[in-house]
Scaffold this motif. Structure first.
Motif, mmCIF file in Angstrom:
data_model
loop_
_atom_site.group_PDB
_atom_site.id
_atom_site.type_symbol
_atom_site.label_atom_id
_atom_site.label_comp_id
_atom_site.label_asym_id
_atom_site.label_seq_id
_atom_site.Cartn_x
_atom_site.Cartn_y
_atom_site.Cartn_z
ATOM 1 N N SER A 1 0.529 -5.535 -7.585
ATOM 2 C CA SER A 1 -0.374 -4.571 -8.230
ATOM 3 C C SER A 1 -1.725 -4.510 -7.518
ATOM 4 N N THR A 2 -2.155 -5.628 -6.907
ATOM 5 C CA THR A 2 -3.433 -5.597 -6.173
ATOM 6 C C THR A 2 -3.325 -4.608 -5.023
ATOM 7 N N SER B 1 8.698 -4.145 -11.884
ATOM 8 C CA SER B 1 8.711 -4.540 -13.278
ATOM 9 C C SER B 1 9.164 -3.376 -14.156
ATOM 10 N N ASP C 1 -2.475 -10.749 -1.695
ATOM 11 C CA ASP C 1 -1.888 -10.285 -2.957
ATOM 12 C C ASP C 1 -0.655 -11.118 -3.293
ATOM 13 N N THR C 2 -0.776 -11.945 -4.338
ATOM 14 C CA THR C 2 0.366 -12.779 -4.726
ATOM 15 C C THR C 2 0.937 -12.333 -6.075
ATOM 16 N N THR C 3 0.506 -11.172 -6.562
ATOM 17 C CA THR C 3 1.035 -10.699 -7.854
ATOM 18 C C THR C 3 2.521 -10.350 -7.697
ATOM 19 N N ASP C 4 3.299 -10.554 -8.772
ATOM 20 C CA ASP C 4 4.745 -10.284 -8.722
ATOM 21 C C ASP C 4 5.041 -8.839 -8.359
ATOM 22 N N ASP C 5 4.254 -7.936 -8.929
ATOM 23 C CA ASP C 5 4.542 -6.515 -8.726
ATOM 24 C C ASP C 5 3.643 -5.893 -7.652
#
Ligand code: GLC
Length: 522
Positions: free
Chosen positions: A402-403, A3, A396-400
């Motif tokens: 981040s998790t 991002s 972890d399915t966050t776009d970046d």
């Protein structure tokens, strides 16, 4: 991170557009130039990633099991189970297949008050269980931490500590109030290690597993050791009436609700299973065999599969490395590929390999000497990456991602790049999928052996309870490997409730021996 870099690209584009506009160049031309620049930028990013991913794929490939390999694992496990039912020969057989002397599931007529000590991980639990008839159980429990020194120290001290905690539990809950002077609590001992039993209350520890290594316990009767520790305290009114493996407790607790529940599986720190076997299929059975005793629960101890090499065709260099550096080399080979105690370590070893090949965190050590110590802790310290990390990163399915970045930062890997996170998530997914597939193959063998039109398998353990992706992969693979109708049911608090039930069934059969015939779950 992605991002950040795309924000940078957008800002850069806007600045260029402003400059060129001032120079009087048209918007269409500007857009074309901007998109062109952006495309070139993306291509260079993508191609970098493809090269990385191909290398990573080669490293992960040996962990990706085909259905054919799983069926071979099933065949080998089945053969080992059959062989170990013939004769107790630990040099020949990988598996122990211990008869547990539990012959009957609960009938629903059990009742009474019991204490349970549940020892099997790095802490243990004392429970006070009331059984009030079919499906009605009340449970009050307390978890006690076991100091690490006790896990590796003198065995008698471990048992003294358990007795001390029992005393505290009874006193804190005022359990002895209103009891007759000669009252003694019946205690079921859930002891989740391989034990050769001679009866429900005689059990010799064959070996420690799961990182325990207390001295002077292997080869001794652990029921006696606990009873002696209790008696050393003089006024602790407890008699140990049953020794129960956690798989057996899991099965018993579930079978009071599901009449077709005939197997119990633990997928947690360790991994193991038990199931009802007919005595006719157990040539080594030397105990009672009559009209009332036709079956017995067998504790498979299947985590030991592979000691004699039958899993070598799927073991990787990483599996061997983990095994060699463990407290128990060449033992629990199957367990070391699946259970929660080892999943994190497998991932960590793969990460270390990727770091050494400069695929992960390239150049970071040199660029940031200040963070070197943290990196080193992670890279050197065995067991510093947990199954929980594997589960959280896999989910972890966050776009970046981040998790994943947050988890890595929390264990000392500061500011990982998007690519680092992406690769580590692939590693976690692959290792966890392999574990779920292998667990499915093993459960498939149980289901086939039970040979029932439909069967319920009771399951407990952290991997099944808290690792959603693992559970889904397990069920999906199982569906492909077995045709018989089956369901996996979570056996909540099974290892404590079920052990109390084992003691309760024993008490009921002693007081009215014929009672089970009418009530036995079919
Ligand atoms: C280990 C033990 C086994 C136990 C399992 C799950 O495999 O040897 O007895 O059932 O862990 O806790």
């Amino acid at each position: 991170m992605a991002s950040l870099s795309s924000n940078y690209v957008i800002e850069f584009k806007i600045d260029v557009i402003k400059t060129l506009k001032i120079a009087g160049i048209s918007t269409g031309l500007l857009t074309a130039i901007g998109l062109g620049a952006y495309y070139i930028h993306r291509r260079s990013q993508t191609s970098k990633r493809v090269i990385l991913r191909d290398e990573v794929r080669n490293i992960l490939r040996p962990f990706q099991l085909t259905e054919e390999q799983l069926r071979r694992v099933m065949a080998n496990l089945n053969t080992e189970m059959t062989n170990a039912l013939k004769v107790d020969d630990s040099t020949e057989n990988d598996l122990a297949m211990f008869p547990t002397y539990v012959h009957h599931g609960p009938s629903g007529k059990e009742s009474g008050e019991y204490l349970v000590v549940d020892l099997g991980g790095s802490n243990f639990r004392v429970s006070h269980v009331f059984i009030e008839g079919r499906n009605r159980m009340r449970l009050n429990n307390k978890i006690f931490l076991i100091p690490h020194s006790l896990l590796l120290g003198e065995g008698e001290k471990l048992f003294d500590y358990i007795a001390e905690c029992l005393q505290r539990f009874i006193d804190d809950n005022k359990l002895s109030v209103l009891k007759a002077a000669d009252y003694r609590f019946d205690l079921a001992f859930t002891f989740s290690f391989p034990c050769q039993q001679k009866s429900l209350r005689e059990a010799t520890l064959v070996s420690w597993t799961k990182g325990f290594s207390c001295t002077s316990v292997v080869g001794n009767d652990v029921v006696l050791m606990l009873q002696q520790a209790i008696d050393r305290r003089k006024n602790l009114p407890i008699q140990v009436v049953a020794l129960v493996n956690d798989t057996v407790g899991t099965l018993m607790a579930c079978s009071s609700n599901y009449r077709d529940c005939k197997a119990g599986v633990i997928l947690g720190t360790g991994m193991n299973a038990c199931y009802f076997e007919t005595l006719d299929n157990i040539p080594k059975w030397k105990g009672t065999r009559d009209n009332q005793t036709k079956q017995v629960i067998i504790n498979t101890e299947w985590g030991a599969l592979g000691r004699n090499g039958c899993l070598d065709f799927i073991r990787t260099d990483i599996d061997r490395e983990l095994d060699e550096s463990s407290l128990t080399p060449h033992q629990q080979v199957f367990e070391k590929m699946i259970s929660a105690l080892y999943l994190g370590e497998i991932v960590r070893l793969i990460i270390v390999d990727l770091v050494q090949r400069s695929i992960l965190f390239p150049g970071r050590m040199q660029k940031s000497p200040s963070i070197r110590p943290d990196y080193n802790i992670f890279l050197i310290l065995r067991g510093s990456f947990y199954a929980k990390h594997v589960a959280d990163i896999e989910n972890d399915t966050t776009d970046d991602l981040s998790t994943t970045a947050t988890i890595l930062t929390s264990i000392g890997i500061h500011d990982p790049s998007y690519d680092d996170c992406f690769i580590i998530r692939e590693v976690c997914k692959t290792v966890s999928l392999r574990a779920a597939k292998l667990a499915a193959a093993a459960i498939a063998v149980l289901i086939n052996r039970l040979n029932m039109s439909s069967v319920t398998v009771a399951v407990d353990g952290t991997l099944f309870r808290h690792h959603e992706q693992f559970k889904q992969n397990l069920s999906r693979t199982l569906g492909r490997l077995v045709l018989r109708a089956h369901r996996l049911v979570l056996s909540e608090d099974g290892s404590s409730k079920g052990s109390a039930l084992v003691a309760a069934v024993d008490r009921r059969l002693k007081t009215s021996p014929m009672a089970y015939e009418k009530n036995l779950p079919s």
